[in-house]
Write an enzyme that holds these catalytic residues in place. Structure first.
Site, short mmCIF file in Angstrom:
data_model
loop_
_atom_site.label_atom_id
_atom_site.label_comp_id
_atom_site.label_asym_id
_atom_site.label_seq_id
_atom_site.Cartn_x
_atom_site.Cartn_y
_atom_site.Cartn_z
N ASN A 58 0.89 -1.22 0.06
CA ASN A 58 -0.04 -0.03 0.02
C ASN A 58 0.86 1.28 -0.08
O ASN A 58 0.70 2.41 -0.69
CB ASN A 58 -1.08 0.12 1.31
N ASP A 83 -5.71 -1.85 -3.69
CA ASP A 83 -6.97 -2.36 -3.99
C ASP A 83 -6.93 -3.06 -5.46
O ASP A 83 -7.83 -4.01 -5.52
CB ASP A 83 -7.93 -0.96 -4.43
N GLU A 134 -6.70 -7.68 3.97
CA GLU A 134 -6.08 -8.45 2.95
C GLU A 134 -5.98 -9.96 3.33
O GLU A 134 -5.21 -10.62 3.18
CB GLU A 134 -4.58 -7.95 2.83
N1 LIG Z 1 -5.64 -0.81 -0.20
C1 LIG Z 1 -6.23 -1.55 0.61
N2 LIG Z 1 -5.57 -1.70 1.67
C2 LIG Z 1 -6.14 -2.12 2.66
C3 LIG Z 1 -7.71 -2.58 2.81
N3 LIG Z 1 -8.22 -3.22 4.01
C4 LIG Z 1 -7.10 -3.25 4.67
N4 LIG Z 1 -6.07 -2.50 4.06
C5 LIG Z 1 -4.48 -2.40 4.68
O1 LIG Z 1 -4.00 -3.55 4.70
C6 LIG Z 1 -2.86 -3.39 5.70
C7 LIG Z 1 -2.66 -4.50 6.67
O2 LIG Z 1 -1.62 -4.32 7.48
P1 LIG Z 1 -1.12 -5.58 8.36
O3 LIG Z 1 -2.41 -5.97 9.19
O4 LIG Z 1 -0.10 -4.63 9.48
O5 LIG Z 1 -0.63 -6.74 7.52
P2 LIG Z 1 0.54 -6.70 6.86
O6 LIG Z 1 1.12 -5.18 6.39
O7 LIG Z 1 0.19 -7.33 5.52
O8 LIG Z 1 1.54 -7.52 7.58
P3 LIG Z 1 1.67 -9.01 7.67
O9 LIG Z 1 0.26 -9.44 7.41
O10 LIG Z 1 1.99 -9.24 9.24
O11 LIG Z 1 2.62 -9.72 6.76
C8 LIG Z 1 -3.03 -2.30 6.34
O12 LIG Z 1 -2.15 -1.13 5.87
C9 LIG Z 1 -4.46 -1.76 5.91
O13 LIG Z 1 -4.85 -0.35 5.67
C10 LIG Z 1 -8.35 -2.34 1.51
O14 LIG Z 1 -9.53 -2.50 1.16
N5 LIG Z 1 -7.48 -1.79 0.40
#
Ligand SMILES: Nc1nc2c(ncn2[C@@H]2O[C@H](COP(=O)(O)OP(=O)(O)OP(=O)(O)O)[C@@H](O)[C@H]2O)c(=O)[nH]1
Length: 321
Positions: free
Chosen positions: A191, A200, A226
């Site tokens: 992101n 997205d 995610e």
């Molecule tokens: N673009 C986008 N980002 C999203 C959405 N829903 C959640 N996120 C982002 O997904 C990210 C999830 O972060 P974390 O839970 O720290 O997980 P990660 O960065 O994948 O880290 P690990 O899972 O530990 O490998 C956050 O930055 C959220 O803002 C969405 O619908 N769209």
């Protein structure tokens, strides 16, 4: 006064017909028609008497008259509120509600009243159309309330509902269900690099590709953020492993505008060998996913219900890359 109480059939605001030949097969002849029949429905008054009734009715209505109205009158003496269609001289069709009964003195004749049902028909058509629109809207609402907008996959609410049903069936038919919880590794970094819109796009593309890896009977849902969940019926360990491998493969080559991205994912898996409660299976798969993250990400771990030690409860399904 006497004249007022014995009105002329021409005074009534409906068509009146007397038709012959109740007991005879073939065409029934019109013996009498009041003014309303020509005024309202446009039939030439002079030509009506002596002409066959079938000349006034549409083909389908002639059949209905012969196979339903007539037998009912013969059997019960009357027949009420049948919707027929007049074939008017101008070629247009006019719906009429018809009541029929035997003539009170000459039992070989039928007396018919014809009420113009154009208004009623229009209202009915409008009602049918309104019902169709409502059904369409209800189905759109049902789709929206069960679907994740970004990926088109099922949402968490629908996942929970369908998974419970699938597991109840699996318990009933003694088959196995696999649960896979899939999470994109370091999605926050993606992101940060590609922007939220870029993130997205990855979610939408992965959602589409994940769906393609499952069969039509599999539940494929976006759990949130995610994270994705598969609930797969009739799965043995070998096929679960194959599915996990395919998911890693499609994630390793995600096309985004201008390039192909390698997205690392973690998968926690389990299946319903000893427990058919979806919440329990999800919790186990989630634990395996947590262990996959802790073990360095980019891998699939299987939650082994036989292992005694919690630390031994996950089996690495794939060599980490
Ligand atoms: N673009 C986008 N980002 C999203 C959405 N829903 C959640 N996120 C982002 O997904 C990210 C999830 O972060 P974390 O839970 O720290 O997980 P990660 O960065 O994948 O880290 P690990 O899972 O530990 O490998 C956050 O930055 C959220 O803002 C969405 O619908 N769209």
């Amino acid at each position: 006064m006497r004249a007022l109480l014995s009105p002329d059939p021409d005074d009534f605001p409906c068509g009146c017909l007397v038709v012959s030949g109740i007991d005879e097969p073939g065409n029934r002849l019109i013996l009498y028609a009041n003014h309303y029949v020509s005024e309202q429905f446009g039939f030439a008054a002079e030509g009506l008497v002596g002409s066959p009734l079938s000349g006034m009715l549409s083909r389908a209505s002639t059949v209905i008259f012969d196979v339903y109205v007539l037998p009912t009158v013969l059997h019960e003496g009357r027949c009420s509120e049948v919707l027929l269609e007049l074939q008017t001289p101008t070629g247009s069709k006019c719906p009429v509600v018809v009541n029929a009964r035997r003539h009170s003195t000459d039992q070989t004749l039928i007396v018919l009243s014809l009420f113009d049902a154009t208004q009623r028909d229009t209202l009915y058509q409008e009602l049918v159309e309104t019902r169709r629109l409502l059904e369409e809207k209800a189905s759109i609402l049902q789709h929206l309330s069960s679907t994740d907008e970004l990926t088109g996959l099922l949402n968490r609410r629908e996942l929970n509902k369908r998974a419970a049903i699938m597991l109840a069936e699996a318990r009933r038919y003694e088959t196995s269900v696999a649960v896979l919880v899939v999470d994109i590794d370091h999605f926050k970094e993606l992101n940060d690099t590609l922007g939220h819109a870029g993130g997205d796009k990855i979610l939408a593309e992965l959602g589409k590709r994940f769906r393609e890896q499952g069969r039509a009977t599999d539940i494929v849902a976006r759990y949130g953020g995610e994270e994705f969940v598969f609930v797969v019926p009739k799965m043995d360990e070998f096929r679960v492993r194959q599915l996990a491998q395919r998911l890693h493969k499609v994630a390793s080559e995600v096309p985004v505008p201008g390039k192909v991205l390698t997205v690392s994912i973690g998968i926690g898996l389990t299946h319903s060998r000893d427990d058919f409660l979806y919440e329990t299976l999800f919790m186990r798969a989630d634990k395996a996913l947590y262990a996959a993250k802790a073990a360095g990400r980019d891998r699939s771990l299987f939650f082994d219900v036989d292992a005694q030690d919690v630390g031994e409860r996950v089996i690495d399904l794939l060599p980490s890359s």
